[in-house]
Design a protein around this motif. Sequence first.
Motif, PDB file in Angstrom:
ATOM      1  N   SER A 273       9.474  -0.885   4.761  1.00 54.46           N
ATOM      2  CA  SER A 273       8.495  -0.630   5.824  1.00 54.46           C
ATOM      3  C   SER A 273       7.110  -1.147   5.481  1.00 54.46           C
ATOM      4  CB  SER A 273       8.431   0.870   6.116  1.00 54.46           C
ATOM      5  OG  SER A 273       7.846   1.569   5.026  1.00 54.46           O
ATOM      6  N   THR A 274       6.825  -1.329   4.195  1.00 54.05           N
ATOM      7  CA  THR A 274       5.498  -1.793   3.798  1.00 54.05           C
ATOM      8  C   THR A 274       5.431  -3.308   3.646  1.00 54.05           C
ATOM      9  OG1 THR A 274       6.061  -1.395   1.471  1.00 54.05           O
ATOM     10  CG2 THR A 274       4.914   0.360   2.639  1.00 54.05           C
ATOM     11  N   GLY A 275       6.476  -3.991   4.062  1.00 51.90           N
ATOM     12  CA  GLY A 275       6.457  -5.439   4.038  1.00 51.90           C
ATOM     13  C   GLY A 275       6.746  -6.056   2.691  1.00 51.90           C
ATOM     14  N   ALA A 276       7.401  -5.311   1.807  1.00 52.46           N
ATOM     15  CA  ALA A 276       7.777  -5.871   0.511  1.00 52.46           C
ATOM     16  C   ALA A 276       8.754  -7.022   0.717  1.00 52.46           C
ATOM     17  CB  ALA A 276       8.411  -4.795  -0.361  1.00 52.46           C
ATOM     18  N   PRO A 277       8.771  -8.016  -0.163  1.00 50.69           N
ATOM     19  CA  PRO A 277       9.698  -9.142  -0.019  1.00 50.69           C
ATOM     20  C   PRO A 277      11.145  -8.658   0.064  1.00 50.69           C
ATOM     21  CG  PRO A 277       8.068  -9.578  -1.725  1.00 50.69           C
ATOM     22  CD  PRO A 277       7.888  -8.152  -1.335  1.00 50.69           C
ATOM     23  N   ALA A 278      11.925  -9.310   0.912  1.00 53.90           N
ATOM     24  CA  ALA A 278      13.304  -8.890   1.138  1.00 53.90           C
ATOM     25  C   ALA A 278      14.116  -8.823  -0.150  1.00 53.90           C
ATOM     26  CB  ALA A 278      13.970  -9.832   2.145  1.00 53.90           C
ATOM     27  N   PRO A 279      14.004  -9.798  -1.081  1.00 51.96           N
ATOM     28  CA  PRO A 279      14.770  -9.688  -2.328  1.00 51.96           C
ATOM     29  C   PRO A 279      14.419  -8.423  -3.121  1.00 51.96           C
ATOM     30  CG  PRO A 279      13.979 -11.927  -2.030  1.00 51.96           C
ATOM     31  CD  PRO A 279      13.290 -11.099  -0.994  1.00 51.96           C
ATOM     32  N   LEU A 280      13.126  -8.066  -3.128  1.00 51.30           N
ATOM     33  CA  LEU A 280      12.709  -6.861  -3.844  1.00 51.30           C
ATOM     34  C   LEU A 280      13.287  -5.616  -3.189  1.00 51.30           C
ATOM     35  CD1 LEU A 280      11.044  -5.444  -6.018  1.00 51.30           C
ATOM     36  CD2 LEU A 280       9.070  -5.552  -4.471  1.00 51.30           C
ATOM     37  N   VAL A 281      13.267  -5.581  -1.858  1.00 53.50           N
ATOM     38  CA  VAL A 281      13.825  -4.435  -1.150  1.00 53.50           C
ATOM     39  C   VAL A 281      15.309  -4.282  -1.465  1.00 53.50           C
ATOM     40  CG1 VAL A 281      14.356  -3.477   1.131  1.00 53.50           C
ATOM     41  CG2 VAL A 281      12.123  -4.531   0.711  1.00 53.50           C
ATOM     42  N   ARG A 282      16.032  -5.401  -1.518  1.00 50.94           N
ATOM     43  CA  ARG A 282      17.467  -5.333  -1.823  1.00 50.94           C
ATOM     44  C   ARG A 282      17.697  -4.797  -3.236  1.00 50.94           C
ATOM     45  NH1 ARG A 282      17.602 -10.211   1.280  1.00 50.94           N
ATOM     46  NH2 ARG A 282      17.389 -11.496  -0.595  1.00 50.94           N
ATOM     47  N   VAL A 283      16.865  -5.200  -4.177  1.00 53.87           N
ATOM     48  CA  VAL A 283      17.004  -4.706  -5.548  1.00 53.87           C
ATOM     49  C   VAL A 283      16.732  -3.205  -5.604  1.00 53.87           C
ATOM     50  CG1 VAL A 283      16.015  -4.796  -7.865  1.00 53.87           C
ATOM     51  CG2 VAL A 283      16.489  -6.914  -6.630  1.00 53.87           C
ATOM     52  N   VAL A 284      15.648  -2.763  -4.938  1.00 59.57           N
ATOM     53  CA  VAL A 284      15.314  -1.333  -4.921  1.00 59.57           C
ATOM     54  C   VAL A 284      16.441  -0.539  -4.270  1.00 59.57           C
ATOM     55  CG1 VAL A 284      13.731   0.404  -4.003  1.00 59.57           C
ATOM     56  CG2 VAL A 284      12.823  -1.726  -4.943  1.00 59.57           C
ATOM     57  N   ALA A 285      16.980  -1.067  -3.161  1.00 61.34           N
ATOM     58  CA  ALA A 285      18.066  -0.371  -2.474  1.00 61.34           C
ATOM     59  C   ALA A 285      19.301  -0.265  -3.366  1.00 61.34           C
ATOM     60  CB  ALA A 285      18.409  -1.104  -1.176  1.00 61.34           C
ATOM     61  N   ALA A 286      19.611  -1.328  -4.078  1.00 67.57           N
ATOM     62  CA  ALA A 286      20.781  -1.303  -4.956  1.00 67.57           C
ATOM     63  C   ALA A 286      20.591  -0.288  -6.079  1.00 67.57           C
ATOM     64  CB  ALA A 286      21.028  -2.696  -5.533  1.00 67.57           C
ATOM     65  N   MET A 287      19.410  -0.260  -6.676  1.00 69.44           N
ATOM     66  CA  MET A 287      19.137   0.707  -7.735  1.00 69.44           C
ATOM     67  C   MET A 287      19.215   2.130  -7.194  1.00 69.44           C
ATOM     68  SD  MET A 287      16.135  -0.875 -10.171  1.00 69.44           S
ATOM     69  CE  MET A 287      14.911  -0.949  -8.851  1.00 69.44           C
TER      70      MET A 287
ATOM     71  N   LEU B 114       7.387   3.696   9.461  1.00 67.10           N
ATOM     72  CA  LEU B 114       7.282   3.177   8.104  1.00 67.10           C
ATOM     73  C   LEU B 114       8.349   3.745   7.174  1.00 67.10           C
ATOM     74  CD1 LEU B 114       3.435   3.010   7.412  1.00 67.10           C
ATOM     75  CD2 LEU B 114       4.966   1.247   8.284  1.00 67.10           C
ATOM     76  N   GLY B 115       9.407   4.294   7.751  1.00 67.82           N
ATOM     77  CA  GLY B 115      10.487   4.805   6.930  1.00 67.82           C
ATOM     78  C   GLY B 115      10.335   6.253   6.509  1.00 67.82           C
ATOM     79  N   TYR B 116       9.296   6.926   6.998  1.00 69.30           N
ATOM     80  CA  TYR B 116       9.078   8.319   6.632  1.00 69.30           C
ATOM     81  C   TYR B 116       9.117   9.245   7.848  1.00 69.30           C
ATOM     82  CZ  TYR B 116       7.889   7.356   1.791  1.00 69.30           C
ATOM     83  OH  TYR B 116       7.961   6.985   0.463  1.00 69.30           O
ATOM     84  N   ASP B 117       9.706   8.783   8.932  1.00 70.78           N
ATOM     85  CA  ASP B 117       9.722   9.591  10.149  1.00 70.78           C
ATOM     86  C   ASP B 117      10.457  10.912   9.969  1.00 70.78           C
ATOM     87  OD1 ASP B 117       8.454   7.409  11.151  1.00 70.78           O
ATOM     88  OD2 ASP B 117       9.790   7.096  12.857  1.00 70.78           O
ATOM     89  N   PHE B 118      11.295  11.027   8.935  1.00 68.53           N
ATOM     90  CA  PHE B 118      12.058  12.256   8.696  1.00 68.53           C
ATOM     91  C   PHE B 118      11.319  13.221   7.779  1.00 68.53           C
ATOM     92  CE2 PHE B 118      13.655   8.807   5.917  1.00 68.53           C
ATOM     93  CZ  PHE B 118      13.124   9.243   4.721  1.00 68.53           C
ATOM     94  N   ALA B 119      10.146  12.854   7.272  1.00 74.42           N
ATOM     95  CA  ALA B 119       9.445  13.666   6.275  1.00 74.42           C
ATOM     96  C   ALA B 119       8.835  14.921   6.899  1.00 74.42           C
ATOM     97  CB  ALA B 119       8.353  12.844   5.602  1.00 74.42           C
ATOM     98  N   PHE B 120       8.698  15.951   6.067  1.00 72.26           N
ATOM     99  CA  PHE B 120       8.023  17.187   6.457  1.00 72.26           C
ATOM    100  C   PHE B 120       6.907  17.404   5.435  1.00 72.26           C
ATOM    101  CE2 PHE B 120       8.898  21.227   8.927  1.00 72.26           C
ATOM    102  CZ  PHE B 120       7.661  21.787   8.662  1.00 72.26           C
TER     103      PHE B 120
END
Length: 405
Positions: free
Chosen positions: A149-163, A307-313
């Motif tokens: 949601s913060t515009g990080a490069p797609a390869p970085l997002v994929r790495v973070v998601a995998a981890m 930004l990916g935090y719509d579920f936060a409380f």
Amino acid sequence: MAEAGPGAPSPTAHVVLASRIFAPEAAAASFRLAALTGALSRWARRVTVLTVRPTADAAAAAAAATVPANVTITRWPVLRDAAGVVRGYVQYLSFDAPLALRLLLVARPTVVVSEPPPTTGVVVRVVSALRRVPYVYYAADIWSDAAASTGAPAPLVRVVAAMERWALRGARAVIAVSDGVAARLGELGVDPAAVTVVRNGIDTSVFTPDGPVPVDAPDVPYLVYAGTASEWQGAEIFVEALARVRESVPDARVVFLGQGSAWATIAAQAAAFPDGSVELRGAVPPEVAAQWLRGAHGALVSLRPGLGYDFAFPTKVFAAVACGAPVLYAGPGPARDVLAKDELGIVTDFSVDEVACAMIALLRSPPSSASRAARADWARENASATRSAETAAGVVQNAGGRGRR
């Protein structure tokens, strides 16, 4: 929310908690984990917290803090960003790399608790596998969604998601802080049977409607934003709205307590107003934040949508309500329904016009003693950090096999 707490004390259990943030640093995670540590200390023979060396401002409080006799807190020096927060991949690495050795050298645990980011979860999974001990992942949010949601490069997002997926799927149990996080965990392939929802709480012995107010508080109506102000919160909206608010309430003021990546932006916005209209006081101890909330006409809480935090409380809601302050909540998420249903404040969309109208309403109508007491009663019943910590401790205990290997 699950209600089970920890069972009978174990004479052998050793719990290790790994987190890049811990009390007394001013953050919701710090207080949540401190409460969890206290609850675990009543079950386990020994609790070891592997965390970071506090900032200079928090060092005295850390040294003076009272911890149970069976709790050991070991702190490691780390890199911090310009705001003094352990935030950023280099900063995370400065904690996670030494953490691997610290986890290997600590006395063999019964169970490990891992706090995000996912890099910490990966380290915990690897070392836990080597030592053949289970671990619990405390999912406060979904980091890969936030990175995207913060515009990080797609390869970085994929790495973070995998981890993140790898760390989550290896956990014997996962604690989610909201139903929204739990649902997202299911989409990431986490077994729903392994997930327990335990909402964040607040220390209702510190955040109370009774007690002192700041001696240097404005002698005019003011509103308080207390907590982290990052790109995800969008707290700048309250300063944007203040220009319109002061047309109706000329002496209105907004006080910010905390820190975050948006702090510099808010300071720049504040420069456009008369001196004192917007006060930025930095991070303060919980008892000081409680004083400001007691004296305020209302508390400000926001969540920028999409930004990916719509579920936060946000835990800020609980802190304000526990002090009896009505909450102006701008943004999406489950807090909207709770605040509206239980008449705890005003809910708006993330809109400057709507926020300005709500701010005016709060500034013109100070909360009564009766309404403050009613909100505080709600917080004690529904948002106690002690109750939440007991539930989370029960999850950890079950994951550790109640002290048996």
